[in-house]
Design a protein around this motif. Structure first.
Motif, PDB file in Angstrom:
ATOM      1  N   THR A   5       0.834  -1.196   0.000  1.00 14.82           N
ATOM      2  CA  THR A   5       0.000   0.000   0.000  1.00 14.82           C
ATOM      3  C   THR A   5       0.868   1.245   0.000  1.00 14.82           C
ATOM      4  OG1 THR A   5      -0.135   0.166   2.414  1.00 14.82           O
ATOM      5  CG2 THR A   5      -1.763  -1.251   1.304  1.00 14.82           C
ATOM      6  N   LYS A   6       0.239   2.384  -0.318  1.00 19.53           N
ATOM      7  CA  LYS A   6       0.966   3.652  -0.357  1.00 19.53           C
ATOM      8  C   LYS A   6       1.529   4.040   1.004  1.00 19.53           C
ATOM      9  CE  LYS A   6      -1.723   5.713  -4.112  1.00 19.53           C
ATOM     10  NZ  LYS A   6      -2.667   6.807  -4.464  1.00 19.53           N
ATOM     11  N   ASP A   7       0.891   3.562   2.055  1.00 18.44           N
ATOM     12  CA  ASP A   7       1.335   3.908   3.410  1.00 18.44           C
ATOM     13  C   ASP A   7       2.754   3.431   3.697  1.00 18.44           C
ATOM     14  OD1 ASP A   7      -1.160   4.986   3.775  1.00 18.44           O
ATOM     15  OD2 ASP A   7      -1.979   3.215   4.778  1.00 18.44           O
ATOM     16  N   GLN A   8       3.235   2.494   2.919  1.00 19.80           N
ATOM     17  CA  GLN A   8       4.568   1.942   3.151  1.00 19.80           C
ATOM     18  C   GLN A   8       5.674   2.784   2.511  1.00 19.80           C
ATOM     19  OE1 GLN A   8       2.586  -2.164   2.091  1.00 19.80           O
ATOM     20  NE2 GLN A   8       4.693  -2.533   2.696  1.00 19.80           N
ATOM     21  N   PHE A   9       5.290   3.886   1.837  1.00 17.47           N
ATOM     22  CA  PHE A   9       6.263   4.721   1.151  1.00 17.47           C
ATOM     23  C   PHE A   9       6.082   6.177   1.561  1.00 17.47           C
ATOM     24  CE2 PHE A   9       5.048   1.143  -1.484  1.00 17.47           C
ATOM     25  CZ  PHE A   9       6.260   0.584  -1.848  1.00 17.47           C
ATOM     26  N   LEU A  14       6.913   7.956  -3.561  1.00 16.09           N
ATOM     27  CA  LEU A  14       5.717   7.754  -4.369  1.00 16.09           C
ATOM     28  C   LEU A  14       5.777   8.556  -5.668  1.00 16.09           C
ATOM     29  CD1 LEU A  14       2.905   7.799  -1.647  1.00 16.09           C
ATOM     30  CD2 LEU A  14       3.634   5.843  -3.028  1.00 16.09           C
ATOM     31  N   GLU A  15       6.484   9.675  -5.625  1.00 15.00           N
ATOM     32  CA  GLU A  15       6.614  10.505  -6.828  1.00 15.00           C
ATOM     33  C   GLU A  15       7.683   9.989  -7.775  1.00 15.00           C
ATOM     34  OE1 GLU A  15       7.382  14.407  -5.423  1.00 15.00           O
ATOM     35  OE2 GLU A  15       5.319  14.785  -4.769  1.00 15.00           O
ATOM     36  N   GLU A  16       8.513   9.043  -7.305  1.00 12.11           N
ATOM     37  CA  GLU A  16       9.619   8.551  -8.122  1.00 12.11           C
ATOM     38  C   GLU A  16       9.660   7.018  -8.131  1.00 12.11           C
ATOM     39  OE1 GLU A  16      13.089  10.357  -6.483  1.00 12.11           O
ATOM     40  OE2 GLU A  16      12.574  12.370  -7.166  1.00 12.11           O
ATOM     41  N   ALA A  29       1.308  -1.805 -10.087  1.00 10.97           N
ATOM     42  CA  ALA A  29       0.471  -2.720 -10.868  1.00 10.97           C
ATOM     43  C   ALA A  29      -0.979  -2.765 -10.400  1.00 10.97           C
ATOM     44  CB  ALA A  29       1.061  -4.131 -10.827  1.00 10.97           C
ATOM     45  N   TYR A  30      -1.233  -2.341  -9.163  1.00 11.55           N
ATOM     46  CA  TYR A  30      -2.578  -2.477  -8.606  1.00 11.55           C
ATOM     47  C   TYR A  30      -3.193  -1.160  -8.155  1.00 11.55           C
ATOM     48  CZ  TYR A  30      -0.688  -7.177  -8.475  1.00 11.55           C
ATOM     49  OH  TYR A  30      -0.097  -8.360  -8.823  1.00 11.55           O
ATOM     50  N   ASP A  31      -2.512  -0.055  -8.415  1.00  3.98           N
ATOM     51  CA  ASP A  31      -3.011   1.256  -7.990  1.00  3.98           C
ATOM     52  C   ASP A  31      -3.084   2.169  -9.203  1.00  3.98           C
ATOM     53  OD1 ASP A  31      -3.291   3.930  -6.956  1.00  3.98           O
ATOM     54  OD2 ASP A  31      -2.664   3.161  -5.003  1.00  3.98           O
ATOM     55  N   ASP A  32      -4.278   2.568  -9.563  1.00  6.30           N
ATOM     56  CA  ASP A  32      -4.484   3.369 -10.767  1.00  6.30           C
ATOM     57  C   ASP A  32      -3.843   4.754 -10.667  1.00  6.30           C
ATOM     58  OD1 ASP A  32      -5.643   3.609 -13.375  1.00  6.30           O
ATOM     59  OD2 ASP A  32      -7.141   4.962 -12.518  1.00  6.30           O
ATOM     60  N   GLU A  33      -3.629   5.249  -9.459  1.00 11.05           N
ATOM     61  CA  GLU A  33      -3.087   6.593  -9.276  1.00 11.05           C
ATOM     62  C   GLU A  33      -1.563   6.629  -9.289  1.00 11.05           C
ATOM     63  OE1 GLU A  33      -4.746   8.148  -5.701  1.00 11.05           O
ATOM     64  OE2 GLU A  33      -6.777   8.333  -6.519  1.00 11.05           O
ATOM     65  N   CYS A  34      -0.927   5.476  -9.244  1.00 12.49           N
ATOM     66  CA  CYS A  34       0.535   5.419  -9.176  1.00 12.49           C
ATOM     67  C   CYS A  34       1.151   5.352 -10.560  1.00 12.49           C
ATOM     68  CB  CYS A  34       0.975   4.210  -8.355  1.00 12.49           C
ATOM     69  SG  CYS A  34       0.664   4.399  -6.588  1.00 12.49           S
ATOM     70  N   CYS A  35       2.250   6.064 -10.734  1.00 13.77           N
ATOM     71  CA  CYS A  35       2.976   6.064 -12.001  1.00 13.77           C
ATOM     72  C   CYS A  35       4.458   5.859 -11.730  1.00 13.77           C
ATOM     73  CB  CYS A  35       2.788   7.394 -12.736  1.00 13.77           C
ATOM     74  SG  CYS A  35       1.106   7.785 -13.209  1.00 13.77           S
ATOM     75  N   PHE A  36       5.129   5.223 -12.684  1.00 19.14           N
ATOM     76  CA  PHE A  36       6.578   5.165 -12.597  1.00 19.14           C
ATOM     77  C   PHE A  36       7.144   6.532 -12.945  1.00 19.14           C
ATOM     78  CE2 PHE A  36       6.248   0.431 -13.470  1.00 19.14           C
ATOM     79  CZ  PHE A  36       6.646   0.076 -12.193  1.00 19.14           C
ATOM     80  N   CYS A  63      -4.053  -7.411 -11.922  1.00 18.56           N
ATOM     81  CA  CYS A  63      -3.259  -6.259 -12.353  1.00 18.56           C
ATOM     82  C   CYS A  63      -4.124  -5.324 -13.191  1.00 18.56           C
ATOM     83  CB  CYS A  63      -2.052  -6.732 -13.152  1.00 18.56           C
ATOM     84  SG  CYS A  63      -1.084  -5.387 -13.874  1.00 18.56           S
ATOM     85  N   ILE A  64      -4.107  -4.042 -12.869  1.00 16.29           N
ATOM     86  CA  ILE A  64      -4.944  -3.078 -13.598  1.00 16.29           C
ATOM     87  C   ILE A  64      -4.132  -2.264 -14.608  1.00 16.29           C
ATOM     88  CG2 ILE A  64      -6.575  -2.888 -11.681  1.00 16.29           C
ATOM     89  CD1 ILE A  64      -5.285  -0.201 -10.996  1.00 16.29           C
ATOM     90  N   LYS A  65      -2.861  -2.592 -14.758  1.00 19.65           N
ATOM     91  CA  LYS A  65      -2.001  -1.850 -15.696  1.00 19.65           C
ATOM     92  C   LYS A  65      -1.650  -2.701 -16.920  1.00 19.65           C
ATOM     93  CE  LYS A  65      -1.638   1.797 -12.999  1.00 19.65           C
ATOM     94  NZ  LYS A  65      -0.404   2.150 -12.312  1.00 19.65           N
TER      95      LYS A  65
END
Length: 207
Positions: A5-9, A14-16, A29-36, A63-65
Motif C-alpha cells: 500500500t501507499k502507506d509503506q512509502f 511515491l513521486e519517483e 500494478a494495482y493502484d491506478d493513481e501510481c505512475c513510474f 493487475c490493472i495496468k
C-alpha cells in the motif's frame, strides 16, 4: 503476492516509483493513481530488463495496468527485432515457449513468432514484402496501419542500394512547420537481412 500500500512509502518515493524496484512494481500494478517516474514522457517499460516482471504482472488477473504493459511488450519486441539485437531476441523468444496466453497477450506471442521467422529467414524477398516488413518494424503496433494517422505514412524505395541493401524511407505526418523525422530501413532482398537508422540515411561504410 503480499499486499503493498501507499502507506509503506514516503511522499518523495511515491513521486519517483522506479520499475527496477520490485516493491514499486507491486504498488504500481494495482493502484491506478501510481505512475513510474517519467511515465508522463512515455512508456518507461520498453527495456529488455523489464521483460520478466512485465510477463509476471500482465498474466495476473488482478493487475490493472495490463494495457500499459502490453503496449510496452509490443514496442519492446518491435525495437529488438528491428535492431536485430541477438541476446534480447533470444530472451523474448524463450519467454513465449511455455506462456499460456490468450487475448492480446496471445496476439503478442504470435507477433513475436512471426518476427522471429523473418529474423531467421535467409531467402529472397519481394519489394512488396519489404515494404510491409518496414511498416511492422517502424509503426508502433502490429495493428497500427488501421489507425487514421498511419494512412498518411509513406514508405518508398529511394533507389539507393548499399552492398545489396535497398534503402526504404518512411515519412510520418508531422504538424505544419515541424522538422521532418524520416526513418530508414535497409533490406537485402537477395538474402533477407535488414538494418535501421533514424533521421539520417546510412552510408556505405555503415552497412
Amino acid at each position: 503476492m503480499n499486499k503493498i500500500t501507499k502507506d509503506q512509502f514516503d511522499e518523495r518515493e511515491l513521486e519517483e516509483l522506479n520499475p527496477r524496484n520490485e516493491l514499486h512494481w507491486k504498488l504500481w500494478a494495482y493502484d491506478d493513481e501510481c505512475c513510474f517516474e517519467m511515465e508522463w514522457d512515455g512508456n518507461q517499460l520498453i527495456f529488455i530488463e523489464f521483460l520478466k516482471p512485465m510477463l509476471k504482472y500482465v498474466t495476473d488477473p488482478n493487475c490493472i495496468k495490463k494495457d500499459t504493459i502490453l503496449e510496452a511488450l509490443f514496442e519492446l519486441a518491435r525495437e529488438e527485432f528491428r535492431g536485430r539485437h541477438d541476446s534480447s531476441i533470444t530472451q523474448i523468444v524463450d519467454s513465449i515457449k511455455d506462456l499460456k496466453a490468450e487475448g492480446e497477450l496471445g496476439e503478442w506471442c504470435k507477433y513475436v513468432s512471426w518476427l522471429n521467422k523473418l529474423y531467421l529467414y535467409r531467402g529472397k524477398f519481394r519489394e512488396s514484402e519489404a515494404i510491409n516488413l518496414c511498416k511492422y518494424m517502424i509503426l508502433p503496433h502490429p495493428n497500427y496501419d488501421e489507425l487514421e494517422k498511419a494512412r498518411y505514412c509513406t514508405f518508398s524505395f529511394t533507389g539507393r542500394v548499399l552492398k545489396n541493401y535497398s534503402e526504404i524511407k518512411c515519412l510520418v505526418p508531422m504538424p505544419e512547420g515541424a522538422l521532418e523525422l524520416p526513418e530508414y530501413m535497409y533490406i537485402n532482398l537477395n538474402e533477407l537481412d535488414w538494418k535501421y537508422n533514424f533521421r539520417l540515411p546510412l552510408e556505405l561504410n555503415d552497412i
